[in-house]
Design an enzyme around this catalytic site. Structure first.
Site, PDB file in Angstrom:
ATOM      1  N   ASP A 199      73.758  21.494 100.711  1.00 46.76           N
ATOM      2  CA  ASP A 199      73.412  20.868  99.431  1.00 46.76           C
ATOM      3  C   ASP A 199      73.413  21.907  98.318  1.00 46.76           C
ATOM      4  OD1 ASP A 199      71.811  19.036  97.475  1.00 46.76           O
ATOM      5  OD2 ASP A 199      72.074  17.793  99.249  1.00 46.76           O
ATOM      6  N   HIS A 249      68.188  18.505  93.385  1.00 48.68           N
ATOM      7  CA  HIS A 249      68.804  17.713  94.445  1.00 48.68           C
ATOM      8  C   HIS A 249      68.544  18.274  95.838  1.00 48.68           C
ATOM      9  CE1 HIS A 249      72.067  15.628  96.643  1.00 48.68           C
ATOM     10  NE2 HIS A 249      71.956  14.713  95.702  1.00 48.68           N
ATOM     11  N   SER A 566      72.016   9.788  98.331  1.00 45.35           N
ATOM     12  CA  SER A 566      71.641  11.164  98.681  1.00 45.35           C
ATOM     13  C   SER A 566      70.273  11.224  99.325  1.00 45.35           C
ATOM     14  CB  SER A 566      71.624  12.043  97.428  1.00 45.35           C
ATOM     15  OG  SER A 566      72.906  12.383  97.007  1.00 45.35           O
TER      16      SER A 566
END
Length: 956
Positions: A199, A249, A566
């Site tokens: 990621d 994220h 996600s």
């Protein structure tokens, strides 16, 4: 020289009236390619190695030497030689004059791909919501944090792991929805399983993620392949530390897998698993698929991960289109479970699968809206507590008085204008505002200008959940949100109070997350952003679903609520860790574990608490329930039944049952059809760029079974044949290319038990022919002018014309888009004398400048049919042809937001030998665009959508 499938017309701008923006660089197909970068797979098949007397490693070195021998200067980007049986090769950076064809012809090269960009899934916005900050630029966001240190506080002292008892009594809402809470209550926490997250980096200094990195820490392994400044186009700056605090994220995704117990009431799905993180994104921009491939290689070959999560991707369309897909298919054969997000592109319609999620054995994860929501309690004097939503309890001390900017619950524009002068002092109040009409940022700014410091926004009736609200630069102290029903309840308290209704906010140690706060609008449904499948091969996509909306997890410096596939993907990765830990003795392969997780999933309705099941092309096998997967002891295969289209319909399928119970089990078979959707909202002769997936009221397939009931002894195994009769549709319904689907249901009852369990297998088919699906877009939907066309500057060609390559407008450019995926696409240079009847008229736009945007179709100028065979068309040479099988173009969620192909016509082409040639100037030519329809015979001209341009002359 034309760059292979890269939109080279970035410098050309067209101005519509009145908006001064239009044709931008194509990004779905051409713009997904990083110029001058290629992945080369070395031929290491046993026969080749034996013939050449080489090992895989020496074959790689010989191939690199062959690149140099061809006079190709290069720089190695990444090497892929750690697992030669999976993939042997390397990625190179070469000059602009080196194309795919030249590299593919080098001895020892088996296959070549340009390096493609991969993205974090597009941020999900909701109606009137416009985020103050986002996952790629979070600096303005309020950090309601508990961390006061800096990165220098990261030590190797190790993590103080909470005991297993800290996870008992789990009431974290995504865990309740998916059976994870039941396993936590039994002490099943993922111990002994290694999970690697690929990621954007992780802020492991967050104490809920262990506070440190390395041996003895919760995040104990990983690597940084990118560095802060990497954006997908420049040189990465790799290093051993995957730390990142400039994006939310990766930290959020990692927390969903393994957040440790804490006072706030959340935790990761597998908090006892061994966690690692591989950073492949910088602080901004995209990543490159060779970095992701390198991360996959390291996760397997160096760190021996059992599970790998990838919450990233881009449109791919096909199952076997990238080096990553090849590598992931191998990983499943050696015990590695790969989980990836399916994408946030539902608006793009069906047939929009993404990589790396699309794969034969990869778990492509769609997102649902959870039944329950994250909320904390506010204490209202004299009344029951009221739940509010925020990542962490509002940092508001002492008692405050409520103030509603409007007491009319039907108001639609509450606080959308500056508050009136009669508004009282708001600095000591909790201001409550209703959602609607204007952006949240406008409402918050207007309250702040009137002196407000603390705001609660309550939802409109029937609207989906309000996303996380942030104070940004408004000057507010704190902001949270309320469900509609809670806002109305708080309003009733407010109206009943004579002296002013008092409200207080408790810290988490007193009142952590409120359990069982329900989403009464869309809870339990597929999320509105979750992407549709299937793949262009009619393979199931997504394969499974999980809660992905309103997910509370770790972010740098605190907690945050983010939505997207996600967030669904790491929940599934954590669920697999629980399954592997709990059923270690069964020694299931990843394929078996995947089939078990799919067959024990729970089907998702198409309406709120409805009885009709949503289409399999959206939910896959359904929403995971890992408690069922752990406890139910029948292995069902295959995990999906693919019926194909009407041209290649597969009516009969063999289902295998293996009873792992210690007693006999009786199975009964039935089926339930799901929602059928249209690929197009009009018959396919009037193709739309982006299909609108309307529900179609047609009868689904009829299903029969060779045995409707069967009893297996302990350890027994049996096969049952499932036979489908496809729905018969008439024109024009069949022209909508409907996708029908449903579930085979297998109810099981263990001998001596009064209860039963249900296993399910999704099925899917296309009521029509894939070969009828259009490939070339012929509409004006995206560009405002009907494509394909040739233009120079702002002028679209509408008849014979002469272009000056050195003129002020530059060379002409051919613009086109794909309405469907294709396995063969080519733009060829042909002689001007040929006038075939192509499937799309040569001229669809009248003579005018682009700013006028008026569309007028014209008849084809063709006078004869194409030659019967594709190869018999007499082309001068190939101007451009993609290196891979392109997916259809974006219309809404691409970077522009649409995507297109923009090919410069300067007279260069490749002859049959692949040599670049220059067409003589001063002569007249046409270009021929052809795209093969899916499953159609590639040797026949009739299998292609085609466009033959008007004639043009090229002058110096």
């Amino acid at each position: 020289m034309v760059r292979s499938w890269l939109a080279t017309a970035a410098a050309v701008a067209f101005a519509w009236t009145p908006v001064a923006s239009a044709f931008k660089q194509g990004d779905s197909n051409g713009g997904d390619v990083i110029p001058g970068s290629f992945i080369l797979q070395v031929d290491t098949t046993p026969s080749t190695l034996s013939k050449r007397g080489m090992s895989p490693f020496s074959a790689l070195e010989h191939t690199l030497a062959a690149v140099a021998d061809q006079g190709v200067p290069y720089t190695i980007r990444q090497r892929f030689d750690a697992v030669p049986e999976a993939f042997t090769g390397f990625s190179l950076q070469v000059g602009d004059d080196v194309g795919l064809d030249k590299l593919a012809s080098i001895p020892g090269v088996q296959r070549v791909w340009p390096v493609r960009r991969l993205r974090l899934p597009k941020d999900v916005t909701t109606e009137d919501y416009q985020p103050v900050g986002d996952a790629t630029s979070p600096a303005p966001m309020l950090r309601r944090g508990f961390l006061r240190g800096t990165r220098h506080a990261h030590t190797k002292r190790g993590t103080d792991f909470p005991p297993a008892s800290a996870y008992a009594g789990d009431t974290f809402y995504p865990h309740i929805d998916t059976g994870i809470a039941d396993l936590h209550n039994r002490g099943i926490l993922g111990e002994g399983v290694k999970v690697g997250v690929i990621d954007s980096g992780v802020d492991y200094s967050n104490p809920i993620l262990g506070g440190c990195f390395g041996p003895g820490c919760h995040i104990s392994f990983g690597y940084d392949f990118a560095g802060d400044s990497f954006n997908g186009n420049n040189q990465p700056n790799p290093g051993p530390d995957p730390y990142a605090s400039c994006t939310d994220h990766g930290t959020h995704v990692t927390g969903i897998v393994g957040a440790l117990a804490n006072p706030y009431g959340l935790s990761g799905a597998a908090p006892a698993a061994t966690l690692g993180h591989y950073r492949v994104f910088g602080c901004t921009g995209d990543t490159a698929d060779d970095l992701v491939l390198a991360a996959l290689q390291r996760a397997h070959a160096v760190d021996n991960c059992d599970i790998i999560n990838l919450s990233l991707g881009s449109a791919v369309g096909w199952l076997d289109n990238t080096a990553i897909q090849i590598y992931q298919d191998y990983l499943a054969t050696v015990g590695v479970q790969v989980v990836a997000s399916a994408g946030n592109d539902r608006v793009e319609g069906p047939f929009f699968s993404e990589s790396p999620a699309a794969g034969l054995t990869t778990n492509a994860v769609g997102a649902t809206d959870p039944v329950y929501l994250p909320a904390y309690y506010a204490t209202v004097l004299g009344h029951p507590d009221v739940p509010y939503q925020a990542p962490m309890p509002l940092n508001v001390t002492g008692q405050r008085v409520l103030y509603f900017t409007s007491t009319n619950p039907n108001v639609t524009n509450d606080a959308c204008s500056p508050l009136p002068a009669s508004t009282p002092d708001l600095s000591d109040k909790v201001v409550v505002v209703k959602r609607g009409t204007c952006d949240f940022t406008v409402k918050l700014a207007n309250v702040a200008k009137a002196g407000g410091r603390v705001v609660l926004v309550y939802n409109s009736q029937g609207s989906i959940v309000i996303p996380q609200l942030n104070v940004g630069t408004s000057g507010l102290q704190a902001v949270g949100s309320l469900r509609y029903e809670d806002g109305i309840l708080l309003l009733s308290y407010y109206l009943q109070s004579v002296r002013g209704q008092v409200i207080t906010f408790a810290p988490p140690a007193v009142k952590p997350l409120a359990p069982y706060i329900t989403d009464n609008v869309s809870g339990g449904m597929m999320a509105t952003y979750s992407s549709y499948g299937p793949t262009n091969d009619l393979y199931l996509f997504p394969s499974i679903s999980a809660p992905g909306s309103s997910i509370l997890s770790t972010v740098p410096g605190g907690l945050g609520i983010i939505r997207g596939t996600s967030m669904a993907s790491p929940l599934v990765a954590g669920a697999y860790a629980l399954l592997m830990s709990a059923r270690k003795s069964d020694a299931m392969t990843p394929v078996q574990a995947r089939a078990l997780m799919m067959s024990t999933s729970v089907q998702v309705p198409s309406t709120f608490r409805g009885s009709t099941l949503d289409t399999v092309t959206l939910q896959g096998a359904g929403q995971i329930n890992v408690q069922r997967a752990v406890d139910m002891r029948t292995l069902v295969s295959p995990p999906q039944l693919l019926l194909n289209d009407t041209a290649f319909f597969v009516p009969s399928h063999t289902v295998t049952l293996q009873n792992l119970e210690s007693s006999s089990v009786t199975y009964t078979f039935s089926y339930q059809n799901a929602r059928t959707i249209a690929t197009y909202n009009n018959r396919y002769s009037q193709v739309l760029v982006s299909p609108v997936p309307n529900t179609i009221s047609i009868g689904g397939p009829q299903v029969s079974f060779s045995q409707s009931k069967i009893t297996l002894p302990a350890g027994g195994k049996a096969e049952v044949v499932v036979t489908f009769t496809a729905p018969r549709l008439a024109y024009p319904t069949i022209g909508l290319l409907p996708l029908y689907s449903g579930f085979v249901q297998i109810n099981s009852t263990v001998a001596g038990s009064s209860s039963s369990n249900a296993y399910t297998i999704p099925y899917m088919g296309l009521a029509g022919k894939l070969s009828d699906m259009p490939v070339l877009d012929s509409t004006s939907t995206a560009l405002g002018a009907a494509v394909p066309f040739i233009a120079a500057g702002q002028d679209i060609q509408s008849g014979p014309i002469t272009y000056s390559l050195s003129g002020s407008q530059g060379p002409p450019i051919c613009y086109f888009r794909l309405a469907g995926g294709t396995r063969r696409l080519s733009l060829d240079l042909v002689d001007a004398q040929y006038n075939w009847d192509a499937t799309i008229p040569a001229v669809q736009n009248p003579a005018q400048r682009l700013a006028k945007r008026t569309i007028s179709a014209r008849a084809s100028s063709g006078t004869q049919p194409f030659p019967e065979r594709y190869a018999d068309v007499p082309i001068i040479g190939v101007i451009d042809s993609p290196y891979y099988w392109p997916p259809r173009d974006y219309l809404f969620d691409g970077p522009n937001p649409y995507s297109d192909f923009e090919i410069v016509l300067n007279g260069t082409y490749k002859n049959s030998a692949g040599t670049v040639q220059q067409a003589p100037l001063g002569k007249t030519y046409k270009v021929l665009l052809r795209g093969q329809r899916i499953t159609a015979d590639p040797t026949l001209s009739a299998s292609y959508d085609s466009w033959l341009s008007p004639p043009f002359t090229l002058n110096p």
